[in-house]
Design an enzyme around this catalytic site. Structure first.
Site, PDB file in Angstrom:
ATOM      1  N   THR A 121      37.213  40.758  38.269  1.00 44.86           N
ATOM      2  CA  THR A 121      36.715  40.718  36.891  1.00 44.86           C
ATOM      3  C   THR A 121      37.911  40.826  35.958  1.00 44.86           C
ATOM      4  OG1 THR A 121      34.677  41.761  37.630  1.00 44.86           O
ATOM      5  CG2 THR A 121      35.152  41.852  35.266  1.00 44.86           C
ATOM      6  N   GLU A 154      32.392  37.543  40.396  1.00 42.78           N
ATOM      7  CA  GLU A 154      31.457  37.958  41.441  1.00 42.78           C
ATOM      8  C   GLU A 154      30.380  38.861  40.842  1.00 42.78           C
ATOM      9  OE1 GLU A 154      31.018  36.948  44.598  1.00 42.78           O
ATOM     10  OE2 GLU A 154      29.264  38.173  44.257  1.00 42.78           O
ATOM     11  N   LEU A 156      27.932  40.431  42.909  1.00 42.13           N
ATOM     12  CA  LEU A 156      27.247  41.233  43.931  1.00 42.13           C
ATOM     13  C   LEU A 156      27.078  42.686  43.491  1.00 42.13           C
ATOM     14  CD1 LEU A 156      29.505  43.200  45.416  1.00 42.13           C
ATOM     15  CD2 LEU A 156      30.124  41.103  46.568  1.00 42.13           C
ATOM     16  N   ASN A 214      27.532  42.332  32.793  1.00 41.38           N
ATOM     17  CA  ASN A 214      27.577  43.773  33.043  1.00 41.38           C
ATOM     18  C   ASN A 214      27.281  44.569  31.779  1.00 41.38           C
ATOM     19  OD1 ASN A 214      27.965  43.630  35.730  1.00 41.38           O
ATOM     20  ND2 ASN A 214      30.128  44.180  35.729  1.00 41.38           N
ATOM     21  N   CYS A 266      32.233  49.176  38.058  1.00 41.98           N
ATOM     22  CA  CYS A 266      32.097  48.000  37.192  1.00 41.98           C
ATOM     23  C   CYS A 266      31.617  48.308  35.773  1.00 41.98           C
ATOM     24  CB  CYS A 266      31.177  46.979  37.854  1.00 41.98           C
ATOM     25  SG  CYS A 266      31.911  46.294  39.351  1.00 41.98           S
TER      26      CYS A 266
HETATM   27  N1  LIG Z   1      32.794  46.597  43.572  1.00 44.19           N
HETATM   28  C1  LIG Z   1      31.883  45.830  43.002  1.00 44.19           C
HETATM   29  O1  LIG Z   1      30.680  46.053  43.105  1.00 44.19           O
HETATM   30  C2  LIG Z   1      32.300  44.615  42.220  1.00 44.19           C
HETATM   31  C3  LIG Z   1      31.343  43.643  41.897  1.00 44.19           C
HETATM   32  C4  LIG Z   1      31.740  42.511  41.172  1.00 44.19           C
HETATM   33  C5  LIG Z   1      33.065  42.385  40.766  1.00 44.19           C
HETATM   34  N2  LIG Z   1      33.960  43.356  41.071  1.00 44.19           N
HETATM   35  C6  LIG Z   1      35.355  43.153  40.658  1.00 44.19           C
HETATM   36  O2  LIG Z   1      36.086  42.682  41.782  1.00 44.19           O
HETATM   37  C7  LIG Z   1      37.414  43.206  41.764  1.00 44.19           C
HETATM   38  C8  LIG Z   1      37.673  43.970  43.050  1.00 44.19           C
HETATM   39  O3  LIG Z   1      36.812  45.077  43.084  1.00 44.19           O
HETATM   40  P1  LIG Z   1      36.597  45.941  44.415  1.00 44.19           P
HETATM   41  O4  LIG Z   1      35.557  46.939  44.118  1.00 44.19           O
HETATM   42  O5  LIG Z   1      36.434  45.034  45.589  1.00 44.19           O
HETATM   43  O6  LIG Z   1      38.049  46.658  44.502  1.00 44.19           O
HETATM   44  P2  LIG Z   1      38.630  47.570  45.665  1.00 44.19           P
HETATM   45  O7  LIG Z   1      39.462  48.579  44.999  1.00 44.19           O
HETATM   46  O8  LIG Z   1      37.538  48.006  46.587  1.00 44.19           O
HETATM   47  O9  LIG Z   1      39.571  46.575  46.497  1.00 44.19           O
HETATM   48  C9  LIG Z   1      40.734  46.008  45.996  1.00 44.19           C
HETATM   49  C10 LIG Z   1      41.687  45.778  47.165  1.00 44.19           C
HETATM   50  O10 LIG Z   1      42.810  45.031  46.710  1.00 44.19           O
HETATM   51  C11 LIG Z   1      43.942  45.472  47.440  1.00 44.19           C
HETATM   52  N3  LIG Z   1      45.182  45.049  46.762  1.00 44.19           N
HETATM   53  C12 LIG Z   1      45.713  45.505  45.610  1.00 44.19           C
HETATM   54  N4  LIG Z   1      46.839  44.843  45.325  1.00 44.19           N
HETATM   55  C13 LIG Z   1      47.038  43.929  46.304  1.00 44.19           C
HETATM   56  C14 LIG Z   1      48.007  42.936  46.571  1.00 44.19           C
HETATM   57  N5  LIG Z   1      49.052  42.757  45.748  1.00 44.19           N
HETATM   58  N6  LIG Z   1      47.884  42.173  47.670  1.00 44.19           N
HETATM   59  C15 LIG Z   1      46.853  42.377  48.519  1.00 44.19           C
HETATM   60  N7  LIG Z   1      45.879  43.281  48.310  1.00 44.19           N
HETATM   61  C16 LIG Z   1      45.975  44.059  47.231  1.00 44.19           C
HETATM   62  C17 LIG Z   1      43.760  46.977  47.520  1.00 44.19           C
HETATM   63  O11 LIG Z   1      44.540  47.544  48.560  1.00 44.19           O
HETATM   64  C18 LIG Z   1      42.242  47.070  47.783  1.00 44.19           C
HETATM   65  O12 LIG Z   1      41.958  47.086  49.173  1.00 44.19           O
HETATM   66  C19 LIG Z   1      37.502  44.052  40.490  1.00 44.19           C
HETATM   67  O13 LIG Z   1      38.012  43.262  39.449  1.00 44.19           O
HETATM   68  C20 LIG Z   1      36.064  44.404  40.211  1.00 44.19           C
HETATM   69  O14 LIG Z   1      35.830  44.648  38.850  1.00 44.19           O
HETATM   70  C21 LIG Z   1      33.628  44.453  41.800  1.00 44.19           C
END
Ligand SMILES: NC(=O)c1ccc[n+]([C@@H]2O[C@H](COP(=O)([O-])OP(=O)(O)OC[C@H]3O[C@@H](n4cnc5c(N)ncnc54)[C@H](O)[C@@H]3O)[C@@H](O)[C@H]2O)c1
Length: 445
Positions: A121, A154, A156, A214, A266
């Site tokens: 996001t 995304e 989800l 959101n 989020c």
């Molecule tokens: N969690 C949700 O429900 C959800 C839903 C929709 C959108 N989003 C968005 O999706 C994005 C990710 O959210 P999330 O909850 O999956 O985050 P998260 O913190 O669970 O995962 C992010 C991952 O990225 C990795 N990372 C960071 N820098 C990196 C790099 N340079 N190279 C490789 N890996 C790297 C971290 O180690 C971590 O494992 C955010 O922008 C969030 O707002 C999240």
């Protein structure tokens, strides 16, 4: 198709597993080596219903790969998904350092045309920033390559992530490149089989769509919480009002449950980031600011109700907390209402016994060590152990096993028979007729 997903968290891992399930070759990349080693050995870094089997099957069948080395994942790959975190910076705006680090790394390794897809996001205009960062790396290498940056936010929900990904309400793709659009069309074709769900639009439009979605959902929650506060003061039962308005098809029942505030990774950060975006273009987003303020206030609901009952001095009192995750179905405690409640109780000198069906490890990791060291916060093995000798039960997360509590067991276990229901799960009349005091959100007292 072959694709690489960078960031193996809630979004990256679910997307990777679901794309692999559709027959694609998927490389999940993460800088967290421990996470990657664990995944290779079948250990998931997060709890998400159904994800372990999906990951295990696709890994075993050779479609889902894990690596901490991006270069390893790049051979013959034309599609790169950025799914790293975008946490709030100090001023509330989205911190893009992880997204831009990935863009640079891709730029430092790319050898052929590629589509870079922002699944994280990200604020409006980030696709341009990603493009510049990547181009800079190509320039440094003296390479003249073409690439496209696409926005594919995304939607989800944690706790139902696989279902949401496999059967999405919509897939938003922001691009003005016919070549990139065609690749996205092919990739998402299996998810569009019974009817076309993909909505194509401009890149900035797609970036904004995620924040607007959101913020709209957060607005509904803050709205009903505002009603609950009014109801409390006016002798009205908000549950009647909720049913009365939810049955209007223009309003609907979703996201109008009163409670002790929304949390998660989020809603809070996305509302704050959109507020910052608005301010940066010279607009004061009054609705969004109120949504955020009302939610901050609502997270103090337990504290206010507990003090109304027990007075300001909570030292020597013990509370049993049911639920620590920010919502049922996840182990995620980011911005969880439970964190605000626990901080309040700890500061006020109270003791706490707490239980959550899946977020215990997260709690042990994320909550301040001194709370445990003082012996005033204890994580216990089951929901009834969390009520032994307590002065009140506090329902924070509405996990299914909490929905029909064993009132006989509670009567025997609790010192004082009192329930603070932060999610309006219980029928006040039933609870009171069983001899318990009951306080709900916007319910009649
Ligand atoms: N969690 C949700 O429900 C959800 C839903 C929709 C959108 N989003 C968005 O999706 C994005 C990710 O959210 P999330 O909850 O999956 O985050 P998260 O913190 O669970 O995962 C992010 C991952 O990225 C990795 N990372 C960071 N820098 C990196 C790099 N340079 N190279 C490789 N890996 C790297 C971290 O180690 C971590 O494992 C955010 O922008 C969030 O707002 C999240």
């Amino acid at each position: 198709m072959k694709l690489t997903i960078i960031g193996t968290g809630y979004v990256g891992l679910v997307s990777g597993a679901c794309f692999a399930e559709m027959g694609n070759q998927v490389y999940c990349v993460d800088i967290d080596q421990e996470k990657i080693e664990g995944l290779k050995e079948g250990r998931l870094p997060i709890y998400e219903p159904g994800l372990d089997a999906l990951v295990a099957n696709n890994h075993a069948e050779g479609r889902l790969h894990f690596t901490s080395n991006l270069q390893e994942a790049m051979e013959e790959c034309q599609l790169y998904f950025i799914a790293v975190g975008t946490p709030p910076g100090e001023d509330g705006s989205a911190d893009l350092q992880y997204v831009l680090a990935v863009a640079k790394e891709i730029g430092s390794l790319l050898t052929d045309y590629a589509v870079i897809v922002n699944k994280s996001t990200v604020p409006v205009g980030t696709a341009d920033t990603v493009r510049e960062a990547l181009q800079q790396e190509l320039d440094n290498r003296g390479l003249d390559l073409t690439f496209d940056v696409v926005s594919n936010p995304e939607f989800l929900k944690e706790g139902a992530a696989i279902d949401d990904f496999m059967k999405p309400d919509r897939i938003v793709v922001g691009t003005n490149s016919p070549r990139a659009r065609e690749m996205m069309h092919q990739l998402y074709a299996p998810f569009n089989r019974n009817h076309e769900r993909t909505i194509y639009m401009g890149v900035r439009d797609a970036e904004m769509t995620k924040y607007a979605a959101n913020s709209m959902l957060a607005t509904k929650i803050s709205f009903i919480n505002e009603m609950a506060n009014l109801c409390e003061l006016m002798g009205v039962d908000v549950e009647s009002v909720r049913r009365g308005i939810g049955s209007d098809s223009r309003i609907g029942f979703s996201f109008i449950y009163p409670g002790c505030g929304y949390g998660g990774s989020c809603f809070p950060k996305d509302v704050q980031a959109l507020i910052r975006m608005a301010q940066q273009v010279g607009f004061e987003p009054q609705v969004l600011q109120s949504v955020e303020n009302r939610n901050q206030f609502q997270k103090g609901w337990f504290g206010r109700q507990i003090r109304r009952h027990f007075g300001d001095d909570l030292s020597g009192l013990t509370f049993g907390v049911w639920g620590l995750a920010f919502k049922p179905g996840t182990d995620d405690m980011r911005e969880a209402s439970a964190k605000v409640l626990l901080a309040d109780l700890m500061a006020a000198g109270a003791n706490v016994l707490a239980y959550d069906p899946v977020a215990m490890e997260t709690a042990a990791r994320e909550l301040p060590a001194e709370w445990f060291a003082s012996g005033r916060l204890r994580l216990v093995d089951n929901q009834y152990q969390a009520l032994e000798g307590v002065d009140a039960m506090l329902l924070v997360t509405e996990w299914k096993p909490f929905r029909i509590p064993d009132l006989d067991a509670m009567r025997r276990t609790m010192k004082q028979r009192l329930i603070f229901d932060g999610r309006n799960q219980y029928d006040p009349a039933l609870i009171r007729s069983a001899g318990f005091g009951y306080v709900g959100v916007g319910r009649l007292v």
